[in-house]
Design an enzyme around this catalytic site. Structure first.
Site, mmCIF file in Angstrom:
data_model
loop_
_atom_site.group_PDB
_atom_site.id
_atom_site.type_symbol
_atom_site.label_atom_id
_atom_site.label_comp_id
_atom_site.label_asym_id
_atom_site.label_seq_id
_atom_site.Cartn_x
_atom_site.Cartn_y
_atom_site.Cartn_z
ATOM 1 N N ASN A 15 24.421 -36.673 11.502
ATOM 2 C CA ASN A 15 24.159 -37.284 10.236
ATOM 3 C C ASN A 15 22.766 -37.642 9.867
ATOM 4 O OD1 ASN A 15 24.364 -40.654 8.792
ATOM 5 N ND2 ASN A 15 23.990 -41.577 11.271
ATOM 6 N N GLY A 16 21.852 -36.880 10.084
ATOM 7 C CA GLY A 16 20.853 -36.556 10.204
ATOM 8 C C GLY A 16 19.964 -36.427 9.552
ATOM 9 N N GLY A 17 20.530 -36.525 8.378
ATOM 10 C CA GLY A 17 19.887 -36.440 6.834
ATOM 11 C C GLY A 17 18.868 -37.696 6.621
ATOM 12 N N LYS A 60 20.686 -41.517 4.610
ATOM 13 C CA LYS A 60 22.005 -41.656 3.558
ATOM 14 C C LYS A 60 23.378 -42.176 4.770
ATOM 15 C CE LYS A 60 22.523 -37.633 1.498
ATOM 16 N NZ LYS A 60 23.033 -36.044 0.702
ATOM 17 N N GLY A 95 17.413 -29.342 11.113
ATOM 18 C CA GLY A 95 18.888 -28.647 10.462
ATOM 19 C C GLY A 95 20.077 -28.932 11.095
ATOM 20 N N HIS A 96 20.823 -29.178 10.796
ATOM 21 C CA HIS A 96 22.313 -28.760 11.500
ATOM 22 C C HIS A 96 22.523 -28.030 12.480
ATOM 23 C CE1 HIS A 96 23.632 -26.847 7.667
ATOM 24 N NE2 HIS A 96 23.756 -28.206 7.084
ATOM 25 N N ASN A 103 29.697 -32.782 7.481
ATOM 26 C CA ASN A 103 28.441 -33.763 6.879
ATOM 27 C C ASN A 103 28.970 -35.341 6.326
ATOM 28 O OD1 ASN A 103 26.649 -31.605 7.031
ATOM 29 N ND2 ASN A 103 27.002 -30.971 4.758
ATOM 30 N N ASP A 147 27.640 -37.063 4.300
ATOM 31 C CA ASP A 147 28.021 -37.719 3.273
ATOM 32 C C ASP A 147 29.442 -37.189 2.995
ATOM 33 O OD1 ASP A 147 27.336 -35.086 3.304
ATOM 34 O OD2 ASP A 147 26.029 -35.289 1.212
ATOM 35 N N LYS A 182 24.535 -35.450 -2.976
ATOM 36 C CA LYS A 182 23.596 -34.993 -2.642
ATOM 37 C C LYS A 182 22.593 -35.041 -3.825
ATOM 38 C CE LYS A 182 25.307 -31.848 0.478
ATOM 39 N NZ LYS A 182 24.916 -32.063 1.748
#
Length: 507
Positions: free
Chosen positions: A111-113, A124, A216-217, A245, A247, A386
């Protein structure tokens, strides 16, 4: 005439005090000196210690990147081979599950994006999806349903970044007294690299967010270890971790895959699914020089890109739904060999300067495990958001909610979602934080159209949709430059092309 014909060793530049054992080349020396200066801007001793450990990980990544540049390292396409049928296990062939194994499991959501591909500037995971629920709300609903249905204690881990931590904590604090234990931890914060000098953009640890990036993950493994979360999970008797992810609302716990891991004593499972035309950029699992590897499009030589994207040999791609044996991960980290493939992403700052972000993918750790399987799952387990086209889809009546999971509406004739392509005006509507994104999206859609019978939608130009609009079959709407099309309330479009002058042509 120069004073000295040859350099004198005692006048060589002295190594940085915090990273002297990591300065493995003259080319990397300027970076170690700059990082040492950054460490000097951290005033608190305990914070400085943590920052040094984080920068050591960054420096190791940077040295590998520089070494790859120097060596001209690239993929040898002759060593690339497609997976065999035995290496891809059909989901339907998996054994029945046992509920007794769930207490060995933990779930991690990446959940870093920020959702930058949608033009967003907020987390997001805090974006509303359906019925005023955010991604994070629905994830918690999934976990609550799992724990209460089977009377188990499967904890939820949320890996945030410095960009998303605040938004994430705001959402999850309302779930403190619910039947799911939630742990948040931050992934690393690395300095962006100026492309022209290959030195850090940041000059002070307090520099703005523009100077830093989450790598990045693939960083989740080191972050799990450094935060102490990995050791805590093992001490609690957790043996397996399901990663996906935040999302992707199709990525729920699947007990049959967990049972398969336990029965076969597999260390790592990657869920793969069949490619569509929209998945040409997705990473694929390959045989490479005797081992399994994750191959991303950025690693493919240009002359082989067409084969990578269109070949029937590479028909499956990575969903980033990963299952990992925690004891095997702990052993791998202890041995120290967890180098992941590097992807250098180029970004242009507001002042015109170009920076690099060295990132890694979680799935590329597959090359370090001996006992690996891939499981071919249906598209129901891969529903990522996305861009704004994906957002319209998950907010529509094509899907319904089932305890936090998005499932296909039973009234849809086919088991695949429609193809939706929204133009640039809709992306502009997304140029906001998550809190205001919905308001902006609603300016384009007074109400999400009914699209359960839609096959294909393309929208280009300045188009606004009224309430109670129904779209069926193939619908193409094109507003010419300087014109606007308003689809009126209650309108039904079926197999129609709508042009800038509101002419409707049957398709």
């Amino acid at each position: 005439m120069p004073l000295f014909k040859h350099p004198i060793p005692r006048f060589r530049r002295r190594s940085a005090k915090h990273f002297s054992n990591l300065s493995n080349s003259d080319a990397g020396q300027p970076m170690t000196e700059e990082l040492d200066k950054l460490v000097g801007t951290v005033r608190d001793s305990s914070s400085q210690k943590l920052f040094v450990e984080e920068m050591k990980s960054f420096l190791a990544l940077y040295h590998r990147y520089r070494a790859d540049l120097s060596n001209g390292q690239s993929l040898d396409w002759n060593k690339v081979g497609a997976l065999t049928d035995k290496q891809v296990i059909p989901y339907d062939s998996l054994p029945p599950s046992s509920n007794t194994q769930l207490n060995k499991l933990a779930v991690l959501k990446v959940n870093g994006g920020l959702g930058t591909s949608m033009g967003m500037h907020g987390a997001k995971g805090a974006l509303e999806v359906q019925n005023n629920f955010t991604f994070l709300d629905l994830i918690v609903q999934q976990m609550e349903h799992l724990n209460t249905t089977y009377n188990v204690d499967v904890p939820l881990l949320l890996m945030t970044s410095f960009n998303t931590e605040e938004d994430t904590l705001r959402v999850v604090k309302q779930y403190t007294n619910r039947p799911v234990k939630i742990t948040t931890f931050n992934q690393s914060r690395y300095p962006r690299i100026l492309k022209d000098t290959l030195l850090p953009f940041a000059k002070n640890v307090q520099d703005s967010k523009a100077a830093w990036y989450p790598p990045g993950h693939g960083d989740l493994y080191n972050s799990l270890s450094r935060s102490g979360v990995l050791d805590r999970l093992l001490s609690q008797g957790k043996e397996y971790l399901f990663i996906s992810n935040s999302d992707n609302l199709g990525a729920v716990v699947d007990q049959r895959i967990l049972q398969h891991m336990i029965d076969t004593q597999i260390d790592f499972v990657m869920e793969v699914t069949a490619k569509t035309k929209g998945d040409i950029k997705g990473g694929i699992l390959i045989n490479y020089d005797g081992s399994l590897r994750l191959l991303e499009g950025t690693q493919v030589p240009s002359e082989y890109m067409d084969e990578f994207t269109h070949s029937r040999s590479f028909r499956m791609f990575n969903t980033n739904n990963l299952w990992i044996n925690l004891k095997a991960l702990k052993q791998l980290l202890r041995e120290g060999d967890t180098s992941l493939d590097i992807k250098a992403n180029s970004k242009t700052l507001d002042d015109g300067r170009t920076v690099l972000q060295l990132e890694t993918a979680a799935g590329s750790i597959v090359k370090h495990f001996q006992n690996v399987h891939s499981v071919h799952v249906s598209r129901e387990r891969f529903l990522p958001v996305k861009d704004c086209s994906d957002l319209l889809l998950v907010k529509s009546d094509v899907f319904v909610l089932d305890h936090g999971r998005l499932v296909m509406n039973e009234n849809r004739a086919f088991g695949i979602p429609p193809v939706i392509k929204l133009g640039g005006h809709f992306k502009k509507a997304c140029l906001f934080k998550a809190s205001s994104l919905i308001q902006q999206f609603q300016k384009r859609f007074k109400q999400i159209p009914h699209i359960v019978e839609l096959d294909h939608l393309t929208v280009a130009g300045d188009v606004l949709f009224g309430r109670n609009v129904t779209l069926r079959g193939t619908v193409i709407i094109v507003a010419n430059e300087g014109q606007r099309i308003d689809i009126p309330d209650g309108c039904t479009l079926e197999n129609r092309l709508v042009s800038g002058n509101l002419n409707m042509i049957e398709l």
